[in-house]
Motif scaffolding. Structure first.
Motif, PDB file in Angstrom:
ATOM      1  N   ASN A   2       1.303   6.979  -9.297  1.00  0.00           N
ATOM      2  CA  ASN A   2       1.628   6.818  -7.884  1.00  0.00           C
ATOM      3  C   ASN A   2       1.388   8.125  -7.129  1.00  0.00           C
ATOM      4  N   ARG A   3       0.297   8.159  -6.340  1.00  0.00           N
ATOM      5  CA  ARG A   3       0.024   9.328  -5.512  1.00  0.00           C
ATOM      6  C   ARG A   3       0.832   9.244  -4.231  1.00  0.00           C
ATOM      7  N   LEU A   5       1.745   8.836  -0.480  1.00  0.00           N
ATOM      8  CA  LEU A   5       1.037   8.060   0.528  1.00  0.00           C
ATOM      9  C   LEU A   5       0.283   8.962   1.498  1.00  0.00           C
ATOM     10  N   GLY A   8      -3.386   8.995   1.177  1.00  0.00           N
ATOM     11  CA  GLY A   8      -4.123   7.735   1.313  1.00  0.00           C
ATOM     12  C   GLY A   8      -5.114   7.798   2.468  1.00  0.00           C
ATOM     13  N   TYR A  21      -2.237   3.340   8.218  1.00  0.00           N
ATOM     14  CA  TYR A  21      -2.778   3.528   6.882  1.00  0.00           C
ATOM     15  C   TYR A  21      -3.606   2.300   6.522  1.00  0.00           C
ATOM     16  N   ARG A  59      -1.021  -0.264   1.984  1.00  0.00           N
ATOM     17  CA  ARG A  59      -1.422   0.956   1.281  1.00  0.00           C
ATOM     18  C   ARG A  59      -0.339   1.380   0.307  1.00  0.00           C
ATOM     19  N   TRP A  60       0.917   1.237   0.709  1.00  0.00           N
ATOM     20  CA  TRP A  60       2.050   1.566  -0.161  1.00  0.00           C
ATOM     21  C   TRP A  60       2.053   0.655  -1.393  1.00  0.00           C
ATOM     22  N   GLU A  62      -0.558  -0.834  -2.740  1.00  0.00           N
ATOM     23  CA  GLU A  62      -1.679  -0.437  -3.600  1.00  0.00           C
ATOM     24  C   GLU A  62      -1.313   0.746  -4.485  1.00  0.00           C
ATOM     25  N   GLU A  63      -0.597   1.709  -3.899  1.00  0.00           N
ATOM     26  CA  GLU A  63      -0.203   2.893  -4.663  1.00  0.00           C
ATOM     27  C   GLU A  63       0.674   2.529  -5.854  1.00  0.00           C
ATOM     28  N   ARG A  64       1.288   1.373  -5.775  1.00  0.00           N
ATOM     29  CA  ARG A  64       2.185   0.923  -6.844  1.00  0.00           C
ATOM     30  C   ARG A  64       1.579  -0.190  -7.682  1.00  0.00           C
TER      31      ARG A  64
END
Length: 311
Positions: A2-3, A5, A8, A21, A59-60, A62-64
């Motif tokens: 998890n980068r 946000l 992004g 985002y 976007r959040w 996707e990060e997860r």
């Protein structure tokens, strides 16, 4: 992994200070684009149809590793809500309750769209305890304050026209942005709003002072800002293009500062003010409703309880 946000992909919203985002996966990018298109067709305000909050949520997700909206559950949205309440704003402080609820409304619109088109069943926001901002009050300013604004704008023809449109005609900010030269009927003293909120059309009779100000601007002053790229917009910026909402807000803020008034005055405060003044002068609620472009009389009735001081 998890980068954060903040790393992004994001694009600036054209209106307002919020950042939007953009999701990176084709699935989510396509979903967001088709939902935006449908909201515009349904007549949602341009800012709402941008779905800034929904874009950040995707976007959040996707990060997860949540790459299918059908897999997103109530626990995921509870975690996203917790994230919003701790995420810093552009100025470094926490997001306001108004911003958080605005983001969640944007997410709701996306989930509703997905349900309508069979992409998932129900919204994972249902049953969550969502934050509720304090009830807003309708604010208006007195006629004395309005007169001070006009006096401060006396040497600036475009700002004077802006006051005529926001206060004299009770237009919303985006309705001012969308006005074209042909929307002012000088012969009959009318202004046409071709596509207001909810794509509603309305015709506004021009008071003598407003009609004279618009005519003077169009016949004698507007040519100063006309360029080859001009689109026929009524209000032009310094480069000859359509004057957009952020410029309108800045020009209003500047004249408020020059007028040295203490009140906080936004484009919508001017709209509230003219509605209040018309009602206190005895105009029928039905006529005020038509003037403002409200769908329901109950919305207009709110202005009967607004206190604008010495109106």
């Amino acid at each position: 992994m998890n980068r954060p946000l903040a790393f992004g992909v994001r694009k600036k919203c054209k209106e307002g200070m919020a950042s939007m985002y953009e999701p990176m996966t084709e699935n989510y990018r396509s979903l967001l684009a088709t939902c935006r298109a449908e909201l515009r067709l349904l007549g949602y305000a341009k800012g709402t149809a941008k779905l800034c909050g929904a874009g950040e949520m995707l976007r959040w997700l996707e990060e997860r590793g949540l790459l299918d909206l059908a897999e997103v559950g109530k626990d995921d949205m509870a975690a996203y809500l917790a994230y919003l309440t701790t995420r810093p704003s552009a100025t470094g402080g926490a997001l306001s309750l108004y911003t958080v609820t605005g983001y969640l409304f944007s997410c709701k619109l996306l989930f509703d769209y997905a349900e309508r088109h069979g992409l998932r069943g129900g919204s994972p926001l249902l049953g969550l305890e969502l934050p509720t901002p304090p009830a807003s009050t309708r604010k208006a300013v007195s006629r004395a304050v309005i007169n001070k604004l006009y006096q401060a704008a006396a040497e600036d023809v475009r700002t004077t026209v802006l006051l005529h449109l926001l206060y004299g005609c009770g237009l919303r900010r985006m309705e001012v942005v969308d006005l074209n030269v042909g929307d002012v009927d000088h012969q009959n003293g009318l202004l046409y709003v071709r596509s207001g909120k909810g794509k509603k059309r309305r015709v506004i009779p021009l008071a003598a002072r407003v009609a004279a100000g618009l005519k003077n601007y169009q016949k004698r002053e507007r040519w100063r800002w006309v360029s080859g790229a001009n689109s026929g917009a009524l209000l032009l910026n310094d480069r000859g293009g359509r004057m957009l909402g952020n410029v309108i807000s800045r020009r209003l803020a500047a004249v408020v500062k020059r007028a040295k008034v203490k009140e906080i005055i936004t484009p919508h405060v001017l709209r509230h003010s003219v509605a209040t003044h018309l009602i206190t002068k005895g105009m029928d609620l039905e006529r005020v409703r038509d003037f403002l472009g409200h769908d329901h009389l109950e919305t207009t009735q709110i202005y009967t309880h607004v206190n604008a001081g010495d109106t």
